[in-house]
Scaffold this motif. Structure first.
Motif, PDB file in Angstrom:
ATOM      1  N   ILE A   1       0.780  -0.980   0.124  1.00  9.43           N
ATOM      2  CA  ILE A   1      -0.028  -0.206   0.069  1.00  9.43           C
ATOM      3  C   ILE A   1       0.826   1.296  -0.242  1.00  9.43           C
ATOM      4  N   HIS A   2       0.924   1.724  -1.077  1.00 14.62           N
ATOM      5  CA  HIS A   2       1.898   2.865  -1.369  1.00 14.62           C
ATOM      6  C   HIS A   2       1.250   4.471  -0.731  1.00 14.62           C
ATOM      7  N   PHE A   3       2.316   5.145  -0.717  1.00 13.05           N
ATOM      8  CA  PHE A   3       1.863   6.533  -0.071  1.00 13.05           C
ATOM      9  C   PHE A   3       0.904   7.279  -0.931  1.00 13.05           C
ATOM     10  N   ALA A   4      -0.400   7.873  -0.355  1.00 15.10           N
ATOM     11  CA  ALA A   4      -1.350   8.428  -1.276  1.00 15.10           C
ATOM     12  C   ALA A   4      -1.439   9.840  -1.146  1.00 15.10           C
ATOM     13  N   GLY A   5      -0.555  10.624  -0.302  1.00 16.07           N
ATOM     14  CA  GLY A   5      -0.876  11.684  -0.111  1.00 16.07           C
ATOM     15  C   GLY A   5      -0.868  12.788  -1.259  1.00 16.07           C
ATOM     16  N   GLY A   6       0.186  12.428  -2.473  1.00 15.06           N
ATOM     17  CA  GLY A   6       0.150  13.062  -3.696  1.00 15.06           C
ATOM     18  C   GLY A   6       0.538  14.398  -3.777  1.00 15.06           C
ATOM     19  N   ILE A   7       0.345  15.351  -4.660  1.00 19.44           N
ATOM     20  CA  ILE A   7       1.250  16.605  -4.822  1.00 19.44           C
ATOM     21  C   ILE A   7       0.669  17.605  -4.027  1.00 19.44           C
ATOM     22  N   GLY A   8       1.605  18.217  -3.313  1.00 20.46           N
ATOM     23  CA  GLY A   8       1.290  19.162  -2.499  1.00 20.46           C
ATOM     24  C   GLY A   8       1.040  18.645  -1.021  1.00 20.46           C
ATOM     25  N   ALA A   9       1.346  17.361  -0.968  1.00 16.77           N
ATOM     26  CA  ALA A   9       1.097  16.937   0.430  1.00 16.77           C
ATOM     27  C   ALA A   9       2.367  17.563   1.303  1.00 16.77           C
ATOM     28  N   SER A  10       2.133  17.399   2.759  1.00 13.78           N
ATOM     29  CA  SER A  10       3.036  17.892   3.563  1.00 13.78           C
ATOM     30  C   SER A  10       3.699  16.765   4.571  1.00 13.78           C
ATOM     31  N   LEU A  11       5.048  16.619   4.707  1.00 13.67           N
ATOM     32  CA  LEU A  11       5.599  15.667   5.525  1.00 13.67           C
ATOM     33  C   LEU A  11       6.541  16.107   6.487  1.00 13.67           C
ATOM     34  N   LYS A  12       6.565  15.536   7.730  1.00 11.75           N
ATOM     35  CA  LYS A  12       7.263  15.970   8.652  1.00 11.75           C
ATOM     36  C   LYS A  12       6.670  17.343   9.385  1.00 11.75           C
ATOM     37  N   ASP A  13       5.398  17.537   9.591  1.00  7.77           N
ATOM     38  CA  ASP A  13       4.884  18.557  10.323  1.00  7.77           C
ATOM     39  C   ASP A  13       5.196  19.898   9.357  1.00  7.77           C
ATOM     40  N   GLY A  14       4.944  19.669   8.079  1.00  2.33           N
ATOM     41  CA  GLY A  14       4.961  20.532   7.283  1.00  2.33           C
ATOM     42  C   GLY A  14       6.600  21.042   6.642  1.00  2.33           C
ATOM     43  N   ARG A  15       7.498  20.379   7.110  1.00  2.00           N
ATOM     44  CA  ARG A  15       8.802  20.655   6.656  1.00  2.00           C
ATOM     45  C   ARG A  15       9.005  20.512   5.220  1.00  2.00           C
ATOM     46  N   TYR A  16       8.567  19.340   4.719  1.00  2.00           N
ATOM     47  CA  TYR A  16       8.690  19.133   3.408  1.00  2.00           C
ATOM     48  C   TYR A  16       7.207  19.116   2.602  1.00  2.00           C
ATOM     49  N   THR A  17       7.395  19.438   1.404  1.00  2.00           N
ATOM     50  CA  THR A  17       6.361  19.694   0.395  1.00  2.00           C
ATOM     51  C   THR A  17       6.397  18.816  -0.803  1.00  2.00           C
ATOM     52  N   VAL A  18       5.600  18.070  -1.036  1.00  2.00           N
ATOM     53  CA  VAL A  18       5.667  16.983  -1.999  1.00  2.00           C
ATOM     54  C   VAL A  18       5.474  17.649  -3.501  1.00  2.00           C
ATOM     55  N   LEU A  19       6.199  17.743  -4.569  1.00  2.00           N
ATOM     56  CA  LEU A  19       6.313  18.476  -5.646  1.00  2.00           C
ATOM     57  C   LEU A  19       5.873  17.638  -6.923  1.00  2.00           C
TER      58      LEU A  19
END
Length: 377
Positions: free
Chosen positions: A13-31
């Protein structure tokens, strides 16, 4: 006798956050999505902790699937091996090979809608050596390029073997080019603007869009001197002499026969794979007969049938007899002089000796005459 090769696995089951998702309390943004494997997806992310115009603002996030994250004997162990590689970088003394392995910048777990995902943050890389090879009309790379790639791969193996790590999955797909084309962040941002995110037709998931590089099969020897590759994907790595914990062996063409029968890992198994890929990159085809990877190899008889190929490929002393200089010369490899044919033949035969105790170490192979004149950064 127990065999651990599994040809098929249940999809993770892969990560489903998609474009614009935030990681580590907003430090990283998925592009955007850079790639995908069986147990993970790779994403380009921006780092809000880094200010200003710096390439370090952008990273690659390898996000493991839920099952891979929760399995203590699976790909999640990659974090431990990468941390060991990081420690080697900080030790006193120069270790060239450490620069050819993945640098772990950060790691954490992300809680998504479907479960927990281990995230490994690393520098941004480009496409693989396999992709460059596949883009060549004859599926081969020039000699000067192969020599450099093999030198850097051996340097990486020398480093990790010295730390008691066996990679277990050495192949062109796991050798990535460094991100030399977009060292200037404005160039990377311009590329992202000119090449917007593409979605899979009929689905709400993004397509994989790896960052390109400037290399082709026609890149000259002088130009390729600045080419750098990194050995990646330690998800199937093992401790030297330790039990076989991973559920998968390396791709069968790159797997030493002895590994199938005796599931303990030693550095010579990586050396075997290195010899195989050297032939493949130079010639454009597999050295050994292809094995149907979709077939379930669960019985001793099937495993022994593969081991029985030894009669076809090896002489009574365990030397590979299917790579004499005459065979390589038949492929008319451009740039491979008559003297080099003997050198590369000897190099491959040494890597793929049937007796693993007879295979030279990575350190010894770095001194081989075939690699004379190899360029590295």
């Amino acid at each position: 006798m127990t065999f651990n090769y599994v040809a098929t696995t249940i999809p993770d089951i892969h990560f489903a956050g998609g474009i614009g998702a935030s990681l580590k309390d907003g430090r990283y943004t998925v592009l955007r999505k850079l790639g995908q494997g069986e147990t993970s997806t790779i994403w380009l992310v921006s780092d809000s902790y880094v200010a200003g115009d710096t390439i370090h603002k952008y990273h690659a996030a390898k996000i493991l699937g839920v099952k891979a994250t929760s399995d203590p004997h699976g790909p999640s162990r990659e974090r431990d091996f990468l941390q060991l590689c990081n420690e080697r970088r900080h030790e006193e003394g120069f270790d060239e090979g450490a620069g050819y392995t993945t640098l772990l910048l950060d790691s954490f777990e992300h809680v998504g809608v479907s479960g927990r995902h281990l995230c490994l943050i690393s520098p941004v890389f480009s496409t693989s050596v396999a992709a460059l090879r596949d883009a060549s009309p004859d599926k081969r790379l020039p000699v000067h390029m192969v020599r450099n790639i093999v030198y850097m791969a051996l340097s990486a193996l020398k480093s990790i073997h010295g730390m008691g790590i066996v990679h277990c999955d050495v192949k062109p797909d796991n050798m990535l080019f460094t991100n030399d084309l977009f060292t200037d962040p404005t160039k990377l941002e311009a590329h992202l603007s000119q090449n917007p995110v593409q979605m899979v037709p009929g689905a709400q998931t993004p397509e994989s869009q790896p960052l390109p590089h400037g290399w082709t099969h026609e890149t000259s020897a002088d130009e390729s001197k600045t080419m750098t590759i990194v050995l990646t994907d330690f998800g199937d790595a093992e401790q030297v002499g330790g039990p076989h914990l991973s559920k998968m062996l390396s791709t069968l063409d790159f797997c030493a026969n002895a590994t199938l029968l005796y599931p303990e890992h030693e550095p010579p198994s990586d050396i075997w794979a290195l010899g195989h890929l050297t032939f493949e990159l130079l010639v454009g085809r597999s050295l050994l007969d292809s094995i149907d990877a979709a077939r379930q190899l669960s019985t001793e008889e099937e495993q022994l049938r593969r081991e029985g190929k030894g009669e076809k490929y090896f002489d009574q002393d365990g030397n590979l007899n299917c790579v004499p200089a005459e065979l390589i010369s038949n492929y008319n490899i451009a740039g491979l002089e008559d003297g080099d044919i003997t050198k590369v033949s000897d190099f491959i035969r040494a890597c793929m000796h049937l007796d693993l105790e007879q295979r030279p170490s990575a350190a010894q192979l770095l001194e081989h005459s075939f690699l004379e004149g190899a360029s590295s950064c």
